[in-house]
Design a protein around this motif. Sequence first.
Motif, PDB file in Angstrom:
ATOM      1  N   ALA B  84       0.870  -1.030   0.188  1.00 46.11           N
ATOM      2  CA  ALA B  84       0.008  -0.043   0.021  1.00 46.11           C
ATOM      3  C   ALA B  84       0.968   1.304  -0.145  1.00 46.11           C
ATOM      4  CB  ALA B  84      -1.003  -0.009   1.305  1.00 46.11           C
ATOM      5  N   PRO B  85       0.224   2.351  -0.585  1.00 41.68           N
ATOM      6  CA  PRO B  85       1.063   3.558  -0.536  1.00 41.68           C
ATOM      7  C   PRO B  85       1.374   4.241   0.725  1.00 41.68           C
ATOM      8  CG  PRO B  85      -0.979   3.706  -1.991  1.00 41.68           C
ATOM      9  CD  PRO B  85      -0.874   2.490  -1.259  1.00 41.68           C
ATOM     10  N   TYR B  86       0.763   3.931   1.762  1.00 40.66           N
ATOM     11  CA  TYR B  86       0.889   4.369   2.976  1.00 40.66           C
ATOM     12  C   TYR B  86       1.779   3.157   4.027  1.00 40.66           C
ATOM     13  CZ  TYR B  86      -3.256   1.680   2.978  1.00 40.66           C
ATOM     14  OH  TYR B  86      -4.135   0.614   2.706  1.00 40.66           O
ATOM     15  N   LEU B  87       2.110   2.335   3.289  1.00 39.96           N
ATOM     16  CA  LEU B  87       2.903   1.454   4.045  1.00 39.96           C
ATOM     17  C   LEU B  87       4.610   1.684   3.771  1.00 39.96           C
ATOM     18  CD1 LEU B  87       2.466  -1.457   5.796  1.00 39.96           C
ATOM     19  CD2 LEU B  87       3.124  -2.543   3.468  1.00 39.96           C
ATOM     20  N   HIS B  88       5.246   2.185   4.662  1.00 33.97           N
ATOM     21  CA  HIS B  88       6.819   2.630   4.015  1.00 33.97           C
ATOM     22  C   HIS B  88       7.572   1.805   4.475  1.00 33.97           C
ATOM     23  CE1 HIS B  88       5.174   6.510   2.604  1.00 33.97           C
ATOM     24  NE2 HIS B  88       4.287   6.532   3.559  1.00 33.97           N
ATOM     25  N   LEU B  89       8.793   1.845   4.131  1.00 38.32           N
ATOM     26  CA  LEU B  89      10.008   1.021   4.270  1.00 38.32           C
ATOM     27  C   LEU B  89      11.051   1.805   5.321  1.00 38.32           C
ATOM     28  CD1 LEU B  89      10.314   0.011   0.622  1.00 38.32           C
ATOM     29  CD2 LEU B  89       9.673  -1.523   2.324  1.00 38.32           C
ATOM     30  N   TYR B  90      11.990   1.011   5.785  1.00 35.59           N
ATOM     31  CA  TYR B  90      13.076   1.631   6.493  1.00 35.59           C
ATOM     32  C   TYR B  90      13.929   2.321   5.590  1.00 35.59           C
ATOM     33  CZ  TYR B  90      10.837  -0.109  10.637  1.00 35.59           C
ATOM     34  OH  TYR B  90       9.918  -0.284  11.474  1.00 35.59           O
ATOM     35  N   GLU B  91      14.056   3.687   5.247  1.00 35.68           N
ATOM     36  CA  GLU B  91      14.735   4.084   4.017  1.00 35.68           C
ATOM     37  C   GLU B  91      16.409   4.006   4.560  1.00 35.68           C
ATOM     38  OE1 GLU B  91      13.212   7.323   2.142  1.00 35.68           O
ATOM     39  OE2 GLU B  91      11.501   6.090   1.626  1.00 35.68           O
ATOM     40  N   GLU B  92      16.703   3.805   5.771  1.00 36.85           N
ATOM     41  CA  GLU B  92      18.047   4.057   6.096  1.00 36.85           C
ATOM     42  C   GLU B  92      18.823   2.634   6.078  1.00 36.85           C
ATOM     43  OE1 GLU B  92      15.664   4.111   8.132  1.00 36.85           O
ATOM     44  OE2 GLU B  92      16.135   3.710  10.095  1.00 36.85           O
ATOM     45  N   PHE B  93      17.884   1.580   5.576  1.00 37.14           N
ATOM     46  CA  PHE B  93      18.619   0.230   5.638  1.00 37.14           C
ATOM     47  C   PHE B  93      18.421  -0.005   3.980  1.00 37.14           C
ATOM     48  CE2 PHE B  93      16.721  -0.473   9.936  1.00 37.14           C
ATOM     49  CZ  PHE B  93      17.843  -0.305  10.452  1.00 37.14           C
ATOM     50  N   THR B  94      19.167  -1.109   3.694  1.00 37.58           N
ATOM     51  CA  THR B  94      19.303  -1.563   2.195  1.00 37.58           C
ATOM     52  C   THR B  94      18.087  -2.486   1.938  1.00 37.58           C
ATOM     53  OG1 THR B  94      20.540  -3.434   2.875  1.00 37.58           O
ATOM     54  CG2 THR B  94      21.928  -1.447   2.150  1.00 37.58           C
ATOM     55  N   ALA B  95      18.009  -2.738   0.771  1.00 39.04           N
ATOM     56  CA  ALA B  95      16.921  -3.702   0.451  1.00 39.04           C
ATOM     57  C   ALA B  95      17.224  -5.116   1.123  1.00 39.04           C
ATOM     58  CB  ALA B  95      16.697  -3.850  -1.048  1.00 39.04           C
ATOM     59  N   LEU B  96      18.172  -5.697   1.157  1.00 45.37           N
ATOM     60  CA  LEU B  96      18.274  -6.795   1.688  1.00 45.37           C
ATOM     61  C   LEU B  96      18.109  -6.792   3.206  1.00 45.37           C
ATOM     62  CD1 LEU B  96      19.240  -9.388   0.718  1.00 45.37           C
ATOM     63  CD2 LEU B  96      21.524  -9.054   1.232  1.00 45.37           C
ATOM     64  N   GLU B  97      18.522  -5.606   3.692  1.00 43.38           N
ATOM     65  CA  GLU B  97      18.416  -5.468   5.253  1.00 43.38           C
ATOM     66  C   GLU B  97      16.853  -5.266   5.592  1.00 43.38           C
ATOM     67  OE1 GLU B  97      22.472  -3.100   6.629  1.00 43.38           O
ATOM     68  OE2 GLU B  97      20.883  -2.012   5.559  1.00 43.38           O
ATOM     69  N   ASN B  98      15.992  -4.632   4.737  1.00 37.51           N
ATOM     70  CA  ASN B  98      14.762  -4.522   5.073  1.00 37.51           C
ATOM     71  C   ASN B  98      14.169  -5.793   5.028  1.00 37.51           C
ATOM     72  OD1 ASN B  98      13.105  -1.914   5.263  1.00 37.51           O
ATOM     73  ND2 ASN B  98      14.750  -1.354   3.862  1.00 37.51           N
ATOM     74  N   LEU B  99      14.575  -6.580   4.233  1.00 40.01           N
ATOM     75  CA  LEU B  99      14.043  -8.031   3.870  1.00 40.01           C
ATOM     76  C   LEU B  99      14.421  -8.740   5.337  1.00 40.01           C
ATOM     77  CD1 LEU B  99      14.411  -9.459   0.458  1.00 40.01           C
ATOM     78  CD2 LEU B  99      12.194  -8.520   1.556  1.00 40.01           C
ATOM     79  N   SER B 100      15.654  -8.745   5.701  1.00 40.77           N
ATOM     80  CA  SER B 100      16.241  -9.723   6.882  1.00 40.77           C
ATOM     81  C   SER B 100      15.639  -9.263   8.198  1.00 40.77           C
ATOM     82  CB  SER B 100      17.472  -9.827   6.913  1.00 40.77           C
ATOM     83  OG  SER B 100      18.330  -8.475   7.126  1.00 40.77           O
ATOM     84  N   LEU B 101      15.658  -7.826   8.433  1.00 38.35           N
ATOM     85  CA  LEU B 101      15.109  -7.320   9.422  1.00 38.35           C
ATOM     86  C   LEU B 101      13.610  -7.626   9.828  1.00 38.35           C
ATOM     87  CD1 LEU B 101      16.840  -3.702   9.600  1.00 38.35           C
ATOM     88  CD2 LEU B 101      17.414  -5.755  11.278  1.00 38.35           C
TER      89      LEU B 101
END
Lengths: 229, 221, 226
Positions: B84-101
């Motif tokens: 969803a557009p209002y669901l945001h990712l952790y911008e300070e982390f890399t793509a891989l880190e977002n997945l693993s965290l």
Amino acid sequence: MKVFQAILGFWLTAVILCAFLFPIVPEITRWYEFPVIPGLEQKARILFFHVPLAWTSVVGFVVSVIFAIRYLRTKKLDDDIRSSSAAGLGLLFCALTTITGSIWAKFSWGSFWNWDPRETSIFVLLLIYGAYFALRSSVQEDDKKATLAAVYAIIAGVTMPFLMFVMPRIIASLHPDPIINTQGKVSMNGTMLTVFLSSLAGFTGLYFWIYSLTVRLARLEFKRSSEGE
Amino acid sequence: MTLVQLTASGLRKDFNRRPVFSDISFQLRPGQTLAVAGRNGSGKSTLLKIVASLLSPTAGTVTLTVGGNEVPARWMFRHIGMVAPYLHLYEEFTALENLSLIDRIRGAAHTAAEYEKLLAMVSLERRKHDVVRTFSSGMKQRLKYALAWMERPGLLLLDEPRTNLDADGISMVRSLFEEQRRDGIVIVATNEEDDAVMCDDTIEISAPRRGGMPPPAGEGS
Amino acid sequence: MKKGGFLGVTAAVFRKDTSSEIRTRYALNALFLFTVTTLSIILFSFQSSTVPVQVHAGLLWVLIFFAAMSGLSRTFITEEDRGTILLLKLSTISTPVYYGKLLFNVLLLIALTAILTVLYAMVLPGFIVLSVPTLCISLFLGTVGLASASTIIGALIAKANARGTLYPVLSFPIVLPLLLTVIRATTIAMEQEGWDAAMDEYRVLISYILAINAASYLVFEYIWKD
């Protein structure tokens, strides 16, 4: 309700008349006389108003916390109306306590404010009420406002007893303790105690009467705003 | 993936006692897809959040059952993937880190190879070590798909699924959608006719009217 | 929790917050600048005058309180502001998130208190401690209590507007009993020897920590939902 109002009216009138008119004498000979409390004399009469006010401001807080807990369980905005009405009235009584106490302190202790433990406690209660309404006004959405306010009331309800416990240990009290003084003996006579307890009961009744009016008013406002402009 | 059934009955949401929508009911079994349509501000996203149990409805219930057992609301997230557009990712982390965290916070532990596979699926494998802040909005959208897909959820909720995506991205979404509808549930909130026609069914939501008057538009009180 | 385990998820939330802080340094920068500014103001205003011990104890805790107010709300506010809170909500339940963030705040404030106290003792020669164990125990208990109260109030104001001013306003009446007790314990550390001289204060501090955490545990669920 009508009967209750009439009884309350008579009751408080009687309390006020007794509190103001009963003479304070050094030697008690008649049933309607109050004893002289050294250092207080005529100023002792504030006892009949100030202490019940302080009592009702704490009652307001307790009622507010109880309905806050109920709101979190039921999620019915009506419980929030009851909780916030109790707090609003508590704030009023708390402010009155502070004002009456300050005026009295000016004449007894020489200044309006002395950071006596109970002054500090009532001041913190005032701060809690203030913070509670500041929090409410900073949230627009009803449900969220009610939830956050309820959570804050509960947390304040948990920490407030600590203050009551901690304060007297840190600062020596200037407060006269007419019910049980430092020697552990009662300096009020039976008449004084009766008037005092009646006043306590009367003010509690007054609180709940105004409270029921406030809740009714808040419910009407709530209903009007749900039905559109 | 666990098979889930979703039942929404009599959903109603008010904001400050103004109804956004009311009386929405539907039932979805594995393999069924539903489109939620309605103009801007009609409450499509609100409905999706309620279905995901991110928001409580003013009235009505959402029940998710797994093998006939009802999943308590606070545990529903386990069976839900959402983009969803209002669901945001952790911008300070890399793509891989977002997945693993997020994977760890979910209490699961996928292998590095599985992360690679997910990132390859959304064509981000070459940017996996870049922090999300440097991503374009389309790339962020792709990463959200990877996150939603990681647990192979029984229920996939897509709000404006093609936001910011290029033709390539849109076909990726389409293949995910087809994959999911084999044995899972998909709900799509959309304004696009193309998205709606893919689904088995469409519900149109609009604010309930008051006293015959049209709902006040853009009156932000 | 079935998979991963409660502690594992709590640790994962804690690790996410820690690496995020190491990478962005929002709270660390604010806290560092706060420490430098306030300490220099105190230094300038005291010059070489001597002040009573109670003033030192009070001042130290004023510093720690406002440091907490400038740094500890960030962990919830940042999730709310950036919209990542929904990602968390879709990933786990409320309790591990709360404890992960509480752990983060407690450790952050402990580190900060240690640095602040050492700096304070270095630059203000009037800060003489007779019982270092009493000081350490008091600082530790006070910090844990302050961090616990700040965390739940931080979670609360993250949902409200006008947070900057609201945070100290809401926190102060809540932490006042704790502050009064810990200032007293710190004063005792400066005046009396023996680690057990402030036993009563420790008891109050420990009960405060237990009470505020029990309350937070019960109410956080309601803040989390919606």
